[in-house]
Design a protein around this motif. Sequence first.
Motif, PDB file in Angstrom:
ATOM      1  N   GLY A 546       0.827  -1.219   0.000  1.00 56.13           N
ATOM      2  CA  GLY A 546       0.000   0.000   0.000  1.00 56.13           C
ATOM      3  C   GLY A 546       0.849   1.252   0.000  1.00 56.13           C
ATOM      4  O   GLY A 546       1.677   1.455  -0.886  1.00 56.13           O
ATOM      5  N   VAL A 547       0.687   2.107   1.036  1.00 54.22           N
ATOM      6  CA  VAL A 547       1.431   3.380   1.060  1.00 54.22           C
ATOM      7  C   VAL A 547       2.947   3.164   1.092  1.00 54.22           C
ATOM      8  O   VAL A 547       3.705   4.015   0.629  1.00 54.22           O
ATOM      9  N   ALA A 548       3.375   1.995   1.597  1.00 55.99           N
ATOM     10  CA  ALA A 548       4.818   1.708   1.609  1.00 55.99           C
ATOM     11  C   ALA A 548       5.359   1.724   0.182  1.00 55.99           C
ATOM     12  O   ALA A 548       6.508   2.103  -0.062  1.00 55.99           O
ATOM     13  N   ALA A 549       4.520   1.326  -0.773  1.00 59.06           N
ATOM     14  CA  ALA A 549       4.954   1.293  -2.168  1.00 59.06           C
ATOM     15  C   ALA A 549       5.103   2.703  -2.742  1.00 59.06           C
ATOM     16  O   ALA A 549       5.830   2.909  -3.708  1.00 59.06           O
ATOM     17  N   VAL A 550       4.406   3.670  -2.139  1.00 55.58           N
ATOM     18  CA  VAL A 550       4.573   5.058  -2.584  1.00 55.58           C
ATOM     19  C   VAL A 550       5.922   5.590  -2.099  1.00 55.58           C
ATOM     20  O   VAL A 550       6.622   6.294  -2.813  1.00 55.58           O
ATOM     21  N   ARG A 551       6.282   5.221  -0.880  1.00 55.77           N
ATOM     22  CA  ARG A 551       7.560   5.684  -0.320  1.00 55.77           C
ATOM     23  C   ARG A 551       8.752   4.924  -0.888  1.00 55.77           C
ATOM     24  O   ARG A 551       9.862   5.421  -0.905  1.00 55.77           O
ATOM     25  N   GLU A 552       8.495   3.671  -1.317  1.00 51.62           N
ATOM     26  CA  GLU A 552       9.586   2.820  -1.806  1.00 51.62           C
ATOM     27  C   GLU A 552       9.280   2.355  -3.225  1.00 51.62           C
ATOM     28  O   GLU A 552       8.712   1.281  -3.433  1.00 51.62           O
ATOM     29  N   PRO A 553       9.674   3.159  -4.197  1.00 51.24           N
ATOM     30  CA  PRO A 553       9.356   2.816  -5.592  1.00 51.24           C
ATOM     31  C   PRO A 553       9.873   1.445  -6.029  1.00 51.24           C
ATOM     32  O   PRO A 553       9.312   0.857  -6.947  1.00 51.24           O
ATOM     33  N   TRP A 554      10.918   0.922  -5.373  1.00 49.40           N
ATOM     34  CA  TRP A 554      11.414  -0.393  -5.800  1.00 49.40           C
ATOM     35  C   TRP A 554      10.319  -1.458  -5.652  1.00 49.40           C
ATOM     36  O   TRP A 554      10.307  -2.448  -6.373  1.00 49.40           O
ATOM     37  N   ARG A 555       9.371  -1.234  -4.739  1.00 51.12           N
ATOM     38  CA  ARG A 555       8.259  -2.179  -4.604  1.00 51.12           C
ATOM     39  C   ARG A 555       7.396  -2.194  -5.869  1.00 51.12           C
ATOM     40  O   ARG A 555       6.818  -3.218  -6.222  1.00 51.12           O
ATOM     41  N   MET A 556       7.300  -1.040  -6.525  1.00 50.51           N
ATOM     42  CA  MET A 556       6.547  -1.008  -7.788  1.00 50.51           C
ATOM     43  C   MET A 556       7.311  -1.753  -8.881  1.00 50.51           C
ATOM     44  O   MET A 556       6.708  -2.338  -9.780  1.00 50.51           O
ATOM     45  N   ALA A 557       8.650  -1.723  -8.778  1.00 51.18           N
ATOM     46  CA  ALA A 557       9.454  -2.516  -9.713  1.00 51.18           C
ATOM     47  C   ALA A 557       9.142  -3.997  -9.505  1.00 51.18           C
ATOM     48  O   ALA A 557       8.961  -4.746 -10.472  1.00 51.18           O
ATOM     49  N   VAL A 558       9.029  -4.410  -8.252  1.00 53.94           N
ATOM     50  CA  VAL A 558       8.661  -5.794  -7.960  1.00 53.94           C
ATOM     51  C   VAL A 558       7.327  -6.127  -8.629  1.00 53.94           C
ATOM     52  O   VAL A 558       7.184  -7.143  -9.315  1.00 53.94           O
ATOM     53  N   ALA A 559       6.355  -5.243  -8.431  1.00 58.17           N
ATOM     54  CA  ALA A 559       5.012  -5.499  -8.951  1.00 58.17           C
ATOM     55  C   ALA A 559       5.025  -5.659 -10.472  1.00 58.17           C
ATOM     56  O   ALA A 559       4.465  -6.619 -11.016  1.00 58.17           O
ATOM     57  N   ASP A 606       7.490   5.375 -11.090  1.00 59.26           N
ATOM     58  CA  ASP A 606       8.240   4.896  -9.923  1.00 59.26           C
ATOM     59  C   ASP A 606       8.972   3.596 -10.252  1.00 59.26           C
ATOM     60  O   ASP A 606      10.156   3.441  -9.943  1.00 59.26           O
ATOM     61  N   ALA A 607       8.229   2.663 -10.854  1.00 64.85           N
ATOM     62  CA  ALA A 607       8.813   1.356 -11.162  1.00 64.85           C
ATOM     63  C   ALA A 607      10.016   1.518 -12.083  1.00 64.85           C
ATOM     64  O   ALA A 607      11.086   0.947 -11.829  1.00 64.85           O
ATOM     65  N   VAL A 608       9.868   2.336 -13.128  1.00 62.34           N
ATOM     66  CA  VAL A 608      10.958   2.503 -14.095  1.00 62.34           C
ATOM     67  C   VAL A 608      12.143   3.211 -13.444  1.00 62.34           C
ATOM     68  O   VAL A 608      13.304   2.857 -13.660  1.00 62.34           O
TER      69      VAL A 608
END
Length: 760
Positions: A546-559, A606-608
Amino acid sequence: MLAGAGRIRVRVEGIVQGVGFRPFVHHLAAEYRLAGFVGNDTEGVFAEVEGEAAAMAGFVADLSRRAPTLAQVERVSTEVVPPTGQRGFGIVASVTGVGRATLISPDTATCPDCLAELSDAADRRHGYPLTNCTNCGPRFTIVTDVPYDRRATTMAEFPLCADCAAEYADPQDRRFHAEPVCCPACGPTLRLVDADGAPVPGDPVEAAARWLRDGRIVAVKGLGGYHLATRADDEQAVSALRAGKRREEKPFAVMAGDLGAARVLVDVPPAAVPVLTGARRPVVLLPRRADAPVAASVAPDNRDLGVMLPYAPLHHLLLGRLGTPIVLTSGNTSDEPIAHRDDDARERLAHIADGFLVHDRRIHVRTDDSVVRVFRGRELPVRRSRGYVPAPVTVPWPFDRPVLACGAELKNTFCVAKGRRAFVSHHIGDLENYETLCAFTDGIEHFSRLFDVRPEIVAHDLHPEYLSTKYALRRADVELVGVQHHHAHIASCLADNGDPGPVIGVALDGLGFGSDGTLWGGELLVADLRGFDRVGHLGAVPMPGGVAAVREPWRMAVAYLDEIYGDAVPDLAVVRRHERRWSTVVALTRSGTNSPRTSSAGRLFDAVSAILGLRDRVTYEGQAAIALEQRARLDERGGYRVEAVGPVPLVDVGRGLVRCVVDDLLADVDPGRIAARFHHGLADAVVRAAEAVRESTGLTSVALSGGVFQNVLLLDRVVCGLETKGFRVLVHSRVPPNDGGVCLGQAVVAAARHRADPAA
Ligand SMILES: [Zn+2]
Ligand SMILES: [Zn+2]
């Protein structure tokens, strides 16, 4: 219309108070040899003039034609009344009342006449840091009530000295009825005190300049609040300021003494000159010169620099004495609102500032500096606040009933609207702490009173957890209108351009609550003011944590990588950097636990950004996306070509782009080239998706909104691409494309839904 001699009653509406309008009318009457009077009331300026018909006609025509610089005349109406045989012309007392429709001017940069006096050793205001006149100075920030009059400002506590009173009363004087007028004898005084509040002896400006020269930090009281200042070229001083503010990386703005000094720091294209030097004086984001003498930590990893020129006399004096640019950033720590009350500033800033350069004119409304970019010769607002607010945003469609629109959660602004005017508030900030929330609720009350808007309709976001939504839902005796976040973005762009639609709306954004309860942010809408169809969107991916993914864009890379490659994710640096937690986050992603799916364009950036190794974590909103824009090589012409249309336009675009990014990365392509190709590829996909919608709907106009369109690299590519394909393109120039513009969209949507005549 008028025959022979006679008398007429005149009414002038618009921004006509506090801008020297009555003296102007007085001059004009003298010029046309007319008798009569002029005054302010709650509706604006009223006058009666008596004399020859031709003279009165010329007088009326000149009211708007030759109005003072800061005036905005919206309407002049006249009515014939019986002559009274009056002689002479006078200014009559202001009329107060219950109905309030007057407009208040924004705060305005020191005018050339005042500047000349400031540096004239023979002038009685020589070096006086609070000088102003009818053409310049504080307005909105010192107004406590209407009608605009000295007693309804924070200058009420400074009685005029005989000299100032004479100027104030002299129709020939530039300060005739200038409400904040003052001088060293009667006005507020400047002091420099140290961090403990002890006065520093000597000339305050001289001493503050010496402190700054020595690399110290000085809190400076400005128009809308306190700033923290330090030498822009002193790395140690700027780092200390960052540490004190607990602001790790967000760029600081720099104030340069004049245009020439600004040109040493940044490239100033011709279109940016009037923005930089104009009366509103925003921070202008411009390309930083390679050799700019600016400390690295002023704007880390940014090739742009936010530059502004002095707008208060104190700035002119300080910069003039110092002779070198200063960082001038809002006086606060992390995300708190800017400090504007003296005691509060002292308390909150004493641990950062070595001293306080202060005066005793109170600031009634805190107002941050405005921030703009310049796009195709026009302003692209990023933050619309000091210098712009509270000038209304006029729209072609009337608000039949008074509206309050509560805005979004981040970068909140609200607006009150009636007639054809929307009064969009100053930047309130992120509604996440008590103080910001108070600024929001107090601001709504202040605006409602100043502009006499008693809301009957209250518009709000659909997100149930936004504090602005909760506030709206608590209002009693009003009609509530929930407006979908991205519809509000597109409607704000329509209102910005005075176009009712329907249009193809492209909303590329961070996160907004969708009509289906999921988080949207990469939306293709067919929209008008009343409603919208979601005709396309980026494919939704989970936001692990959730909001952790906003603070940590690497989580969006995971997704994204998990969506594309499953268990066969290529050997990438981002995976290696997060080896220990990668599988945990993959599991979170797949389980869906605390991992809401989103079609957000911001999260795609974020992911990129993380995959390219630019940002794994962010310290402020949008940082990873900004890093990606800033890193993109401007000499790269290539772009990724991905499936953009399909059964649902845009749905495969995010995954397609990430796949191309990974392929290039594995082929050792320079990340700057990849960043550019990603931008170009996304722009190209948006254009092709718009073409598909045009095919099926016949619509030929496209409106671009959402926070991602602050990215001028993307914006430029999308606009050029669409125009090449024959589209008419609407972009923002009056309110920001980000959430700071959402309230305007909410207001026009709510009004449109309540309008009796759909064709109006
Ligand atoms: Zn002036
Ligand atoms: Zn005085």
